[in-house]
Scaffold this motif. Sequence first.
Motif, short mmCIF file in Angstrom:
data_model
loop_
_atom_site.label_atom_id
_atom_site.label_comp_id
_atom_site.label_asym_id
_atom_site.label_seq_id
_atom_site.Cartn_x
_atom_site.Cartn_y
_atom_site.Cartn_z
N UNK A 1 -18.85 -0.07 2.58
CA UNK A 1 -18.60 1.27 2.72
C UNK A 1 -17.43 1.58 3.69
N UNK A 2 -17.31 0.95 4.86
CA UNK A 2 -16.14 1.10 5.94
C UNK A 2 -15.07 0.31 5.23
N UNK A 3 -14.75 -0.29 4.36
CA UNK A 3 -13.87 -1.17 3.91
C UNK A 3 -13.16 -0.17 2.74
N UNK A 4 -13.97 0.70 1.95
CA UNK A 4 -13.73 1.56 1.03
C UNK A 4 -13.16 2.63 1.58
N UNK A 5 -13.86 3.50 2.65
CA UNK A 5 -13.34 4.40 3.25
C UNK A 5 -12.20 4.23 4.08
N UNK A 6 -11.92 3.16 4.82
CA UNK A 6 -10.77 3.09 5.51
C UNK A 6 -9.41 2.99 4.67
N UNK B 1 -9.20 4.23 1.60
CA UNK B 1 -8.89 5.43 1.08
C UNK B 1 -8.26 6.39 2.18
N UNK B 2 -8.75 6.31 3.59
CA UNK B 2 -8.05 7.16 4.21
C UNK B 2 -6.54 6.59 4.80
N UNK B 3 -6.24 5.26 4.50
CA UNK B 3 -5.16 4.68 5.07
C UNK B 3 -4.02 5.09 3.90
N UNK B 4 -4.51 4.80 2.55
CA UNK B 4 -3.52 4.96 1.52
C UNK B 4 -3.56 6.27 0.53
N UNK B 5 -4.68 6.99 0.74
CA UNK B 5 -4.94 8.26 -0.22
C UNK B 5 -5.42 7.77 -1.54
N UNK C 1 0.76 -1.15 -0.11
CA UNK C 1 0.08 0.02 -0.13
C UNK C 1 0.81 1.44 -0.06
N UNK C 2 2.09 1.11 0.59
CA UNK C 2 2.99 2.40 0.74
C UNK C 2 3.37 2.66 -0.64
N UNK C 3 3.62 1.74 -1.24
CA UNK C 3 4.30 1.90 -2.50
C UNK C 3 3.25 2.27 -3.80
#
Length: 326
Positions: free
Chosen positions: A24-29, A31-35, A3-5
């Motif tokens: 929804x939670x998986x998608x939002x989390x 997105x928040x974690x990786x941008x 994810x970091x790469x």
Amino acid sequence: MTAANAASADKLTFYCSAQEEWCQLMANSFQDTTGIEVAMTRKSSGETFAQIKAESSNPRGDVWWGGTGDPHLQAAEEGLTAEYISPMRDQLHPWAISQAESADNKTIGIYSGALGFGYNTDLLAANDLPTPACWEDLLKPEFKGHVQMANPNSSGTAYTTLATMVQLFGEDEGFEYMAGLHANINQYTKSGSAPIKAAGRGENTIGIVFLHDAVAQAVSGFPIVPVAPCEGTGYEIGSMSIIDGARNMESAQAFYDWALSAEAQNLALEVNAFQVPSNMNAETSPSAPDMSQITLIDYDFRTYGSSDTRQRLLQKWDEEVSILPQ
């Protein structure tokens, strides 16, 4: 973790076949974690499989997460999904890896859950109905119009039900069972969890579902009792696959690795999803059905997830069961 790469790959088209809130939670989390910007579509397993197949000449989705494993296995067999071996694999239960190995590493197990049914205690009492404990009980004439399940063409839950009856009773008797059950069905829904949600709302008495969906209704305060049928039952290995030809392959692999982490799988607890997670370090809710206390059949995922068997059983159900009078 990859994810970091993934900074250069900043989009993900995410097809999700679990419950809406979890999707929804998986998608939002993620997105928040990786941008990484996530576009999420939620459909049941059978519908998502049909969409991926229809789009195969010009794939629009990147990753398919959740839903029963059988259509994921069929997608793998038909070359609709891509091989990927995640560095997270050593954290997973053997059943999750065995799902991957049976599909040439084109899918992987993310959770498991046993099939069963749940009933509304208020409606059972109001209609003076006996308490059902077994699959055979659902065929009793007094349950006519009181049972609901999804359509196996659109729902992975309902296809698992069909495949379970064939494995539990043999094909001829399994289809006899489905025909007998058909006489008592009040509606075939599109989504697998809809029958127990209707029971929770008092619109239906008995819903054939995965037990974790019945538990979710009970935990939410509805008068629902989950039942693991006395004869034994099938189960699912909810799965995840990367779509072959994905436009955002780096993002898809980043999501895949992240979704196998304990941190991502613990999100299930926030939305009352009571499946058993595939990461050995993830938390299982104390409310989740105890799989060790349920009589599980030796569900043959390879056979019943194969394209030929799945298509044949669905066609047979369409021609021999769905057309019967009720």
